[in-house]
Scaffold this motif. Structure first.
Motif, short mmCIF file in Angstrom:
data_model
loop_
_atom_site.label_atom_id
_atom_site.label_comp_id
_atom_site.label_asym_id
_atom_site.label_seq_id
_atom_site.Cartn_x
_atom_site.Cartn_y
_atom_site.Cartn_z
N ARG A 1 -1.10 -1.87 -7.31
CA ARG A 1 -2.46 -2.33 -6.86
C ARG A 1 -2.83 -3.72 -6.94
N ALA A 2 -2.51 -4.35 -7.99
CA ALA A 2 -2.81 -5.74 -8.07
C ALA A 2 -2.38 -6.81 -7.18
N ASN A 3 -1.26 -6.50 -6.43
CA ASN A 3 -0.84 -7.12 -5.16
C ASN A 3 -1.46 -7.06 -4.05
N ASP B 1 -1.00 0.55 -11.47
CA ASP B 1 -1.99 -0.73 -11.38
C ASP B 1 -1.39 -1.83 -11.25
N SER B 2 0.09 -2.12 -11.41
CA SER B 2 0.60 -3.33 -11.14
C SER B 2 0.66 -3.59 -9.78
N PRO C 1 -4.86 -7.59 -3.28
CA PRO C 1 -5.79 -8.79 -2.90
C PRO C 1 -5.25 -9.99 -2.30
N ARG C 2 -4.03 -10.30 -2.99
CA ARG C 2 -3.27 -11.52 -2.65
C ARG C 2 -2.92 -11.42 -1.19
N LEU D 1 2.14 1.57 -3.30
CA LEU D 1 1.40 2.15 -4.27
C LEU D 1 0.84 3.64 -4.00
N SER E 1 0.37 2.72 -15.11
CA SER E 1 0.72 1.15 -15.29
C SER E 1 1.31 0.48 -14.18
N GLN F 1 0.75 -1.37 0.02
CA GLN F 1 0.07 -0.11 -0.03
C GLN F 1 0.92 1.21 0.00
#
Length: 478
Positions: A237-239, A234-235, A241-242, A202, A231, A199
């Motif tokens: 941010r994709a981490n 976004d990459s 949820p995991r 990000l 981009s 976070q």
């Protein structure tokens, strides 16, 4: 009558004089791995500053000084379902001990019956037909088995050793449950920290997106810089949820360990965002203390003792068995019961002997083979305990070195990223340089967080290998 008494007396005297306990008397074999000097000395990997040869404390998780962790372990040691199973198995083993011990006692029985019957006259050498009568039978009997060759004694040895092995199995379950609870808590903290790191990265990247957009709007940058920055955001941010899923999963695992539903533990608001830290070197002791403490070593040794005692049980089956018996009662016409003419009694020894054949001797050989297998298993458990401890020490030492290198790399990457942002904002460097520096910083932050997590798990693995945590554990809920 005197001749009968003399015969009985001589039989008992001879039997008592011949009393012995067949089979080998148990002791830990001199060639057992647990007695090797190399197994009882200091550990190979206990030379670094991160560990000490001080004795391992009983509640090792208290070294972290984390009240939440202490409470979770306490709950697990009380309510864990695997511990309840092990406790039930122990109670069953203790019941078997009581049953075996009772074989040495005098056994008594009573019988009473009544029937309307017609007996055959010819069985009494009478040709007339006997009348139909009411018959009754009341009696009591006693029996006591003389343990001439130690069959009962060896059986008791085997039962007691098996019960002690079951007790060691309970202690082993305690060790495992305590370590797994700490492990799940550490993994929850690690997922929380990695979530915060992701976070934070990000947030930094979102600021980079804003800077790139402002520079592009002012004519000092290109729209492609904004696209690249977005981009990267976004990459990152994709981490998120995991890491959140991993954090939830560790909570669900913790719930099972402490005997609660996931919803109950979620309501308790267990939330950790940094791995628990030790403020002192890990006390590891030496090989002798570890082998004495580990319940699986004790369990294997008790199983060897039980297997050795069973050789005596099988050997005693080759010899005669003598049981002292006595009985008394009344048998006859129902209305005459209690009168002298219906009275009967008797006492004396009963000698039984099944002449040994190849099958009986084969059972002794089988018991000896079981004992050899138990010794091999005991040696294997000892060697595996030493391997686990040395392996845990090695991984901990090397992961400490890796962690120090990653921390240095993270600090350098952070400084480089800050410098490149200033240069890009001032128009003195292309955005790609700043983007690469930000990516490097994010990568090193993630690698360092993963290394910190692995270090915490290495500590748990080392404590687990040392075998502590079963001493003075709370009572297990039934």
């Amino acid at each position: 009558m005197k001749l009968l008494q003399s015969a009985i007396g001589l039989t008992l005297i001879g039997a008592l004089a011949a009393c012995t306990t067949v089979g080998p008397d148990y002791k830990v074999p001199d060639q057992a791995a647990v007695k090797a000097p190399s197994a009882n000395g200091p550990f190979i990997g206990a030379q670094g500053a991160a560990v000490s040869q001080a004795p391992l404390p009983e509640g090792w998780w208290k070294l972290y000084k984390d009240p939440v962790l202490n409470d979770l372990v306490q709950q697990a040691l009380t309510a864990n379902t695997n511990l309840r199973i092990a406790s039930a198995n122990l109670r069953r083993a203790m019941a078997v001990v009581t049953e075996v011990d009772a074989e040495r006692n005098i056994h008594a029985g009573m019988a009473a019956g009544a029937q309307r019957a017609q007996l055959s006259g010819e069985q009494f050498l009478v040709e007339e037909k006997l009348p139909v009568v009411n018959l009754g039978d009341v009696g009591i009997n006693f029996a006591y088995q003389l343990d001439l060759f130690g069959k009962l004694a060896r059986g008791e040895e085997a039962a007691h050793a098996s019960a002690e092995a079951s007790l060691a199995a309970v202690d082993l379950a305690r060790v495992t449950v305590a370590a797994e609870t700490v492990r799940a808590y550490v993994q929850n903290c690690s997922a929380g920290r990695e979530l915060e790191v992701a976070q934070h990265e990000l947030d930094l990247q979102n600021r980079s997106v804003d800077v790139a957009r402002r520079l592009s709007d002012a004519g000092r940058g290109r729209i492609t810089d904004v696209t690249r920055a977005q981009s990267q955001a976004d990459s990152l941010r994709a981490n998120l949820p995991r890491f959140q899923a991993e954090k939830d999963a560790t909570l669900f695992r913790l719930a099972v360990l402490v005997g609660k539903t996931p919803q109950q533990l979620m309501a308790a608001k267990v939330d950790c965002r940094e791995e628990p830290k030790l403020t002192q070197p890990i006390p590891v002791g030496d090989g002798a203390a570890m082998l004495k403490r580990r319940p699986d070593v004790r369990e294997a040794e008790r199983q060897l003792a039980a297997a050795t005692a069973k050789i005596g049980v099988a050997t005693a089956e080759l010899y005669p068995s003598i049981t002292l018996g006595a009985s008394a009662g009344f048998t006859g016409i129902f209305d005459h019961l209690g009168q002298g003419r219906t009275e009967h009694w008797g006492f004396g020894p009963l000698i039984t002997w099944t002449i040994p054949d190849s099958g009986a001797r084969a059972r002794v050989k089988a018991a000896e083979a079981d004992s050899d297998a138990a010794l091999a298993r005991f040696d294997g458990v000892v060697l595996n305990a030493l391997r686990e401890t040395e392996t845990a020490l090695t991984f901990y030492a090397k992961d400490l070195e890796r962690n120090a290198a990653l921390r240095s790399a993270r600090d350098n990457a952070k400084q480089a990223a800050q410098d490149n942002r200033r240069l890009y904002t001032a128009g003195r460097a292309p955005y790609l340089s700043s983007l690469d520096a930000d990516r490097t910083q994010a990568s090193t932050e993630a690698a360092l967080a993963a290394s910190d997590s692995q270090l915490a798990l290495d500590q748990v693995n080392l404590f687990l290998a040392l075998g502590g945590g079963w001493e003075h554990a709370p009572a297990i809920a039934k």
